[in-house]
Design a protein around this motif. Structure first.
Motif, PDB file in Angstrom:
ATOM      1  N   TRP A 164       0.798  -1.223   0.000  1.00 17.73           N
ATOM      2  CA  TRP A 164       0.000   0.000   0.000  1.00 17.73           C
ATOM      3  C   TRP A 164       0.834   1.277   0.000  1.00 17.73           C
ATOM      4  CZ3 TRP A 164      -4.584  -1.461  -1.267  1.00 17.73           C
ATOM      5  CH2 TRP A 164      -5.066  -2.705  -0.832  1.00 17.73           C
ATOM      6  N   LEU A 220     -13.201   8.308   6.943  1.00 13.18           N
ATOM      7  CA  LEU A 220     -12.835   7.111   6.189  1.00 13.18           C
ATOM      8  C   LEU A 220     -11.339   6.834   6.320  1.00 13.18           C
ATOM      9  CD1 LEU A 220     -13.929   4.892   4.301  1.00 13.18           C
ATOM     10  CD2 LEU A 220     -13.352   6.380   2.376  1.00 13.18           C
ATOM     11  N   HIS A 221     -10.517   7.877   6.321  1.00 15.39           N
ATOM     12  CA  HIS A 221      -9.078   7.686   6.501  1.00 15.39           C
ATOM     13  C   HIS A 221      -8.795   6.988   7.835  1.00 15.39           C
ATOM     14  CE1 HIS A 221      -8.807  10.103   3.033  1.00 15.39           C
ATOM     15  NE2 HIS A 221      -8.613  11.288   3.582  1.00 15.39           N
ATOM     16  N   TRP A 261     -10.920   5.186   9.581  1.00 14.04           N
ATOM     17  CA  TRP A 261     -11.479   3.831   9.489  1.00 14.04           C
ATOM     18  C   TRP A 261     -10.471   2.880   8.866  1.00 14.04           C
ATOM     19  CZ3 TRP A 261     -12.427   0.227   5.735  1.00 14.04           C
ATOM     20  CH2 TRP A 261     -13.332  -0.797   6.015  1.00 14.04           C
ATOM     21  N   PHE A 262      -9.759   3.352   7.844  1.00 15.30           N
ATOM     22  CA  PHE A 262      -8.783   2.496   7.164  1.00 15.30           C
ATOM     23  C   PHE A 262      -7.621   2.131   8.079  1.00 15.30           C
ATOM     24  CE2 PHE A 262     -10.885   2.758   3.179  1.00 15.30           C
ATOM     25  CZ  PHE A 262     -10.323   1.780   2.374  1.00 15.30           C
ATOM     26  N   ASN A 307      -8.981  -0.771   9.982  1.00 13.21           N
ATOM     27  CA  ASN A 307      -9.124  -1.945   9.117  1.00 13.21           C
ATOM     28  C   ASN A 307      -7.771  -2.555   8.777  1.00 13.21           C
ATOM     29  OD1 ASN A 307     -11.279  -3.491   7.819  1.00 13.21           O
ATOM     30  ND2 ASN A 307     -10.248  -2.950   5.905  1.00 13.21           N
ATOM     31  N   ALA A 308      -6.750  -1.695   8.620  1.00 12.62           N
ATOM     32  CA  ALA A 308      -5.410  -2.213   8.325  1.00 12.62           C
ATOM     33  C   ALA A 308      -4.846  -2.989   9.504  1.00 12.62           C
ATOM     34  CB  ALA A 308      -4.483  -1.055   7.963  1.00 12.62           C
ATOM     35  N   ARG A 345      -8.641   7.794  -2.122  1.00 12.05           N
ATOM     36  CA  ARG A 345      -8.139   6.421  -2.111  1.00 12.05           C
ATOM     37  C   ARG A 345      -6.651   6.368  -1.777  1.00 12.05           C
ATOM     38  NH1 ARG A 345     -10.006   2.068  -6.658  1.00 12.05           N
ATOM     39  NH2 ARG A 345      -9.641   0.209  -5.400  1.00 12.05           N
ATOM     40  N   ASN A 388      -6.246   6.785   1.920  1.00 18.68           N
ATOM     41  CA  ASN A 388      -6.725   5.555   2.564  1.00 18.68           C
ATOM     42  C   ASN A 388      -5.675   4.454   2.478  1.00 18.68           C
ATOM     43  OD1 ASN A 388      -9.193   6.733   3.152  1.00 18.68           O
ATOM     44  ND2 ASN A 388     -10.259   5.811   1.422  1.00 18.68           N
ATOM     45  N   TRP A 389      -5.250   4.189   1.258  1.00 23.45           N
ATOM     46  CA  TRP A 389      -4.295   3.102   1.044  1.00 23.45           C
ATOM     47  C   TRP A 389      -2.933   3.442   1.634  1.00 23.45           C
ATOM     48  CZ3 TRP A 389      -5.125   1.002  -4.630  1.00 23.45           C
ATOM     49  CH2 TRP A 389      -6.412   0.467  -4.722  1.00 23.45           C
ATOM     50  N   ILE A 409      -2.735   2.530   5.133  1.00 24.60           N
ATOM     51  CA  ILE A 409      -2.518   1.094   5.353  1.00 24.60           C
ATOM     52  C   ILE A 409      -1.025   0.807   5.454  1.00 24.60           C
ATOM     53  CG2 ILE A 409      -2.824  -1.230   4.410  1.00 24.60           C
ATOM     54  CD1 ILE A 409      -5.348  -0.280   3.041  1.00 24.60           C
TER      55      ILE A 409
END
Length: 444
Positions: free
Chosen positions: A90, A262-263, A265-266, A269-270, A387, A390-391, A394
């Motif tokens: 990522w 969302l950032h 949240w990622f 999630n990561a 995106r 976000n990525w 990660i």
């Protein structure tokens, strides 16, 4: 959910208030959803993109589990090494993501999608070949997945924007529902097949299937009618283009709180994604059982995507999206407390089912909303700005997840991940985003 379309009034006696469709009866909902799906088939370019997307997603989910099983069982990697490999995958988003948005808005998106499919196919063949020859190490895998991640950065922004180029605004949400359901179907079958094949023929051979799916995707995309957005402005400097895309996202009244949450949240999630497969194997699950639990997320995602439009009509677009943060957070908290007993498999399947419902609900809604409120000339930069960060996060959070697991245990890391997601849902609920509604007409 579909944007306003006068043709729908003939089918279901609709009213549109504040950008949200209000239906007079439940039969009308079904009729409109079927009509929207049938209309998608009238756009051959979208149909080919849909098929290509399904194939590449199927391969991606095979690769995701195969990669972690390769690291755990073949290369004997620990949680931190897994985290570093995920970070390498990522990291390109952090390094090149914003620039990729400018590229997506300046080149033919179809050609870019084909090129990234071919590059991904070649890199996956390299991973499989080196794995079969015993030439792989965690560092070597990290280098190859870094290159895969670079292709994915370009592919992701182009795909999200190209979908909006192939469909009229009235069918954009229905198209995203179809793509999300296909994605979640691949999420169901991919891990199941990966877990079985990795146990029978080994993870490297399993990755050959992923390479084949990217090759088939490139062939399908070659037949998509090339339609570039007609809305163009005078070519400006690279810096000006970057600033314009960033400003659009973080100054928008609804995109800004959505993107920021969302950032975060990622990050959660990561952390969870880095630890989950390793934790599941410690609970006694083999590759096939782990694949089954991940497959449950895909199955639930299909259901969630099918409920997305109705949920948005019931709660409103903003509230429907933010509820998904609570669902995904709850799922990881269930994983964190799952005991190492005979019920572990059932508990993890249940947790992944809840997680999949959350992802399935939010996918088509958030993609439709953010593309609908963004002009075509800015969609590439908008999508890749969100995106890439976000990525990119990660890349930072995956090693953090591995470190947390090593220092405090897998359960503590998973608890932190779930708590982060519940926190982002709460933040969105308290922000103006809870009032977000789909516009009746897409700009540009």
């Amino acid at each position: 959910m579909p944007l306003a379309d006068p043709r729908l009034d003939e089918l279901g006696n609709h009213r549109y208030q504040n950008g949200i469709a209000t239906l007079q009866d439940s039969d009308a909902v079904t009729k409109v959803e079927r009509a929207s799906f049938g209309q998608l088939l009238l756009y051959p370019g979208f149909v080919r993109l849909w098929m290509a997307d399904g194939l590449s997603n199927f391969g991606t989910f095979i690769f995701g589990l195969s990669l972690q099983l390769l690291l755990i069982h073949v290369l004997s990697a620990d949680q931190l090494e897994i985290g570093w490999v995920r970070s390498a995958q990522w990291l390109p988003s952090l390094l090149f993501g914003l620039l990729a948005g400018v590229v997506v808005d300046r080149v033919q998106r179809k050609q870019l999608l084909i090129a990234t499919d071919i590059a991904s196919c070649v890199l996956l063949l390299a991973i499989a070949g080196m794995g079969l020859l015993g030439m792989l190490s965690p560092f070597g895998v990290a280098v190859l997945v870094f290159l895969l991640g670079t292709a994915a950065v370009l592919q992701g922004g182009a795909h999200q924007s190209f979908t909006a180029d192939l469909l009229p605004p009235s069918l954009l949400a229905s198209g995203n529902v179809a793509l999300t359901q296909t994605y979640t179907a691949a999420q169901t079958l991919g891990p199941l097949l990966a877990g079985v094949l990795a146990g029978v023929v080994g993870a490297p051979v399993t990755m050959l299937i992923n390479a084949a799916t990217y090759a088939a995707s490139a062939v399908l995309l070659a037949g998509v009618p090339g339609r570039q957005p007609t809305e163009r402005t005078a070519r400006s400097s690279l810096g000006a283009d970057l600033r314009e895309g960033i400003a659009w996202v973080y100054r928008h009244p609804f995109l800004a709180p959505y993107a920021l949450c969302l950032h975060v949240w990622f990050i959660g999630n990561a952390i969870a994604g880095t630890v989950y497969v390793f934790h599941a194997t410690r609970l006694g699950l083999d590759g096939g059982a782990v694949g089954l639990t991940l497959g449950m997320a895909g199955l639930a995602g299909v259901i969630g995507a099918g409920l997305a439009e109705r949920t948005a009509r019931l709660l409103g677009t903003g509230k429907a999206i933010l509820c998904c943060d609570f669902l995904t957070g709850l799922a990881w908290l269930i994983v964190a407390v799952t005991p190492q007993t005979g019920v572990a498999l059932y508990a993890l399947c249940a947790a992944q089912f809840v997680y999949g419902i959350g992802l399935g609900l939010r996918g088509p809604l958030e993609m439709s909303f953010r593309n609908a409120v963004t002009p075509s000339r800015l969609r590439g930069r908008m999508n890749t700005t969100i995106r890439s960060i976000n990525w990119g996060l990660i890349a930072l959070a995956a090693p953090l997840g591995g470190w947390l697991a090593l220092q405090f245990g897998d359960r503590a890391a998973l608890t932190i991940a779930g708590t982060i997601m519940v926190g982002t849902g709460t933040a969105l609920l308290l922000s103006r985003f809870r009032h977000a509604a789909m516009p009746t007409d897409a700009p540009g």
